[in-house]
Design a protein around this motif. Structure first.
Motif, PDB file in Angstrom:
ATOM      1  N   ASP A 238       0.937  -1.268   0.192  1.00 26.86           N
ATOM      2  CA  ASP A 238      -0.105  -0.111   0.106  1.00 26.86           C
ATOM      3  C   ASP A 238       0.860   1.124   0.080  1.00 26.86           C
ATOM      4  O   ASP A 238       0.410   2.160  -0.445  1.00 26.86           O
ATOM      5  CB  ASP A 238      -0.777  -0.067   1.270  1.00 26.86           C
ATOM      6  N   LEU A 239       1.872   1.349   0.770  1.00 30.18           N
ATOM      7  CA  LEU A 239       2.782   2.440   0.708  1.00 30.18           C
ATOM      8  C   LEU A 239       3.432   2.453  -0.437  1.00 30.18           C
ATOM      9  O   LEU A 239       3.525   3.766  -1.209  1.00 30.18           O
ATOM     10  CB  LEU A 239       4.005   1.847   1.741  1.00 30.18           C
ATOM     11  N   LYS A 240       3.915   1.593  -1.328  1.00 26.73           N
ATOM     12  CA  LYS A 240       4.608   1.804  -2.553  1.00 26.73           C
ATOM     13  C   LYS A 240       3.501   2.344  -3.476  1.00 26.73           C
ATOM     14  O   LYS A 240       3.751   3.189  -4.397  1.00 26.73           O
ATOM     15  CB  LYS A 240       5.102   0.303  -3.081  1.00 26.73           C
ATOM     16  N   ASP A 241       2.295   1.825  -3.585  1.00 20.55           N
ATOM     17  CA  ASP A 241       1.216   2.447  -4.320  1.00 20.55           C
ATOM     18  C   ASP A 241       1.161   3.804  -4.016  1.00 20.55           C
ATOM     19  O   ASP A 241       0.768   4.596  -5.095  1.00 20.55           O
ATOM     20  CB  ASP A 241      -0.134   1.366  -4.192  1.00 20.55           C
ATOM     21  N   SER A 245       1.603   7.097  -6.769  1.00 17.82           N
ATOM     22  CA  SER A 245       0.209   7.769  -7.088  1.00 17.82           C
ATOM     23  C   SER A 245       0.469   9.172  -6.612  1.00 17.82           C
ATOM     24  O   SER A 245      -0.192  10.137  -6.939  1.00 17.82           O
ATOM     25  CB  SER A 245      -0.895   7.225  -6.440  1.00 17.82           C
ATOM     26  N   GLY A 246       1.760   9.382  -5.832  1.00 16.39           N
ATOM     27  CA  GLY A 246       1.863  11.020  -5.270  1.00 16.39           C
ATOM     28  C   GLY A 246       1.167  11.245  -4.124  1.00 16.39           C
ATOM     29  O   GLY A 246       1.451  12.220  -3.481  1.00 16.39           O
ATOM     30  N   CYS A 251       9.354   7.884   1.807  1.00 15.68           N
ATOM     31  CA  CYS A 251       9.353   7.152   2.920  1.00 15.68           C
ATOM     32  C   CYS A 251      10.713   6.731   3.447  1.00 15.68           C
ATOM     33  O   CYS A 251      11.587   6.615   2.402  1.00 15.68           O
ATOM     34  CB  CYS A 251       8.533   6.035   2.685  1.00 15.68           C
ATOM     35  N   ALA A 252      11.078   6.713   4.803  1.00 17.59           N
ATOM     36  CA  ALA A 252      12.346   5.944   5.222  1.00 17.59           C
ATOM     37  C   ALA A 252      12.183   4.730   6.188  1.00 17.59           C
ATOM     38  O   ALA A 252      11.464   4.974   7.081  1.00 17.59           O
ATOM     39  CB  ALA A 252      13.094   7.214   5.860  1.00 17.59           C
ATOM     40  N   VAL A 253      12.707   3.581   5.771  1.00 15.21           N
ATOM     41  CA  VAL A 253      12.256   2.435   6.318  1.00 15.21           C
ATOM     42  C   VAL A 253      13.557   1.702   6.973  1.00 15.21           C
ATOM     43  O   VAL A 253      14.273   1.640   6.016  1.00 15.21           O
ATOM     44  CB  VAL A 253      11.420   1.555   5.457  1.00 15.21           C
ATOM     45  N   ILE A 262      14.959  -9.353   2.145  1.00 16.34           N
ATOM     46  CA  ILE A 262      14.650  -7.863   1.518  1.00 16.34           C
ATOM     47  C   ILE A 262      14.290  -7.904  -0.036  1.00 16.34           C
ATOM     48  O   ILE A 262      13.529  -7.118  -0.517  1.00 16.34           O
ATOM     49  CB  ILE A 262      15.773  -6.978   1.504  1.00 16.34           C
ATOM     50  N   THR A 263      14.512  -8.898  -0.568  1.00 15.30           N
ATOM     51  CA  THR A 263      14.180  -9.045  -2.115  1.00 15.30           C
ATOM     52  C   THR A 263      12.564  -9.111  -2.138  1.00 15.30           C
ATOM     53  O   THR A 263      12.053  -8.921  -3.373  1.00 15.30           O
ATOM     54  CB  THR A 263      14.794 -10.094  -2.689  1.00 15.30           C
ATOM     55  N   GLU A 264      11.929  -9.700  -1.040  1.00 16.89           N
ATOM     56  CA  GLU A 264      10.589  -9.706  -1.128  1.00 16.89           C
ATOM     57  C   GLU A 264       9.701  -8.238  -0.872  1.00 16.89           C
ATOM     58  O   GLU A 264       8.822  -8.280  -1.021  1.00 16.89           O
ATOM     59  CB  GLU A 264      10.074 -10.804   0.001  1.00 16.89           C
ATOM     60  N   CYS A 265      10.585  -7.397  -0.525  1.00 17.61           N
ATOM     61  CA  CYS A 265       9.869  -6.170   0.012  1.00 17.61           C
ATOM     62  C   CYS A 265       9.597  -5.287  -1.277  1.00 17.61           C
ATOM     63  O   CYS A 265      10.481  -5.079  -2.328  1.00 17.61           O
ATOM     64  CB  CYS A 265      10.707  -5.290   0.793  1.00 17.61           C
ATOM     65  N   PRO A 266       8.300  -4.741  -1.517  1.00 17.19           N
ATOM     66  CA  PRO A 266       8.004  -4.118  -2.984  1.00 17.19           C
ATOM     67  C   PRO A 266       8.473  -2.649  -2.881  1.00 17.19           C
ATOM     68  O   PRO A 266       8.715  -2.229  -4.068  1.00 17.19           O
ATOM     69  CB  PRO A 266       6.295  -3.878  -2.861  1.00 17.19           C
ATOM     70  N   LEU A 267       9.079  -2.360  -1.880  1.00 18.90           N
ATOM     71  CA  LEU A 267       9.700  -1.033  -1.946  1.00 18.90           C
ATOM     72  C   LEU A 267      11.144  -0.733  -2.482  1.00 18.90           C
ATOM     73  O   LEU A 267      11.536   0.182  -3.140  1.00 18.90           O
ATOM     74  CB  LEU A 267       9.660  -0.426  -0.530  1.00 18.90           C
TER      75      LEU A 267
END
Length: 277
Positions: A238-241, A245-246, A251-253, A262-267
């Motif tokens: 949801d954060l990536k979307d 979309s602006g 974000c800082a994670v 980490i390869t499973e993280c969409p970010l």
């Protein structure tokens, strides 16, 4: 007393344990591997990598105590430990200053575009206008969770000239207002106020996916989010979307839903203003 340590801990901590008990330092193990070993130990010390499941606890016939060298205990099945009469302890002050400082560092890096600007400069480019950031001064920082870490982050934010708004059902209005912040009673009241939001809460059934597409929709357009608490508090997809979309400006994670994978993280495939450590 026999103690098993399965995650890497500070050398000085290991020496303290060795002074009072027989200790085995072994690498992080899978559930099945730990089930085979745990029966001979009285105590288990872990950090964040080892997951202490009911199966492991049931196999720990001599187990009396589980220690977490850190703040959260979400990787320990507390219900199973309680049912088996096993004490669970943590070290709540262990990384307070480090986590607080890292939160501020990530927030500044995100606001000033430090990561992409640094990479560009190292490539010999001079792209000044491309990396114009935003000032923290006079902006509002929303803090969810006003414990030791959240409080110290708030202190630094006030020193930077930010305004602070706090949501924490376990903290009183009097405490927050005496501190110099604004207290809100509900998350619905909270979401629309901050320019930056940082979370400092444990991972529980109540905080899992606390920030998701529905709650993001209630935030200011252009909000920036920081998570140095636990992966899963912010829904990564949801954060990536929202960044694409602006709706979210950046974000800082430092924590992820599936650590250390980490390869499973969409970010990691998000092209927006994303700082990941």
């Amino acid at each position: 007393m026999k103690v098993l340590v399965t995650d890497k801990i500070n050398e000085s901590a290991g020496k303290i344990i060795e002074s009072v008990a027989q200790v085995d330092f072994l690498p992080t193990m899978s559930e099945d591997e730990l089930v085979q070993k745990i029966g001979e130990y009285d105590a288990l010390m872990i950090r964040s990598q080892t997951k202490v499941t009911p199966k492991i606890i049931e196999a720990g016939k001599n187990l009396k105590i589980i220690g977490r060298a850190g703040v959260g205990v979400d990787n320990i099945d507390l219900e199973s430990a309680t049912q088996n009469g096993i004490i669970v302890v943590n070290s709540p002050d262990g990384n307070t200053m480090a986590a607080s400082e890292h939160t501020i560092a990530l927030m500044l890096a995100m606001a000033r575009n430090i990561v992409p600007a640094g990479a560009s400069t190292k490539e010999g480019k001079w792209e000044r206008s491309k990396f114009v950031g935003t000032e923290l001064y006079k902006k509002t920082l929303g803090i969810i969770g006003f414990g030791k870490i959240g409080t110290h982050v708030g202190e630094v934010a006030l020193a930077l000239g930010m305004k602070v708004v706090v949501y924490d059902p376990f903290t009183s209005r009097e405490v927050v207002e005496k501190f110099g912040g604004e207290y809100v009673e509900t998350l619905d009241e909270f979401w629309g106020k901050p320019d930056f939001i940082t979370v400092h809460v444990p991972k529980t059934k109540d905080t899992l996916n606390m920030i998701n597409k529905d709650t993001i929709a209630k935030m200011k357009k252009g909000v920036r989010l920081v998570n140095c608490a636990r992966g899963g508090i912010i829904n990564e997809t949801d954060l990536k979307d929202a960044i694409n979309s602006g709706i979210v400006a950046g974000c800082a994670v430092d924590v992820y839903e599936n650590e250390p994978n980490i390869t499973e993280c969409p970010l990691i495939n998000c092209e927006g203003n994303v700082v990941l450590t």
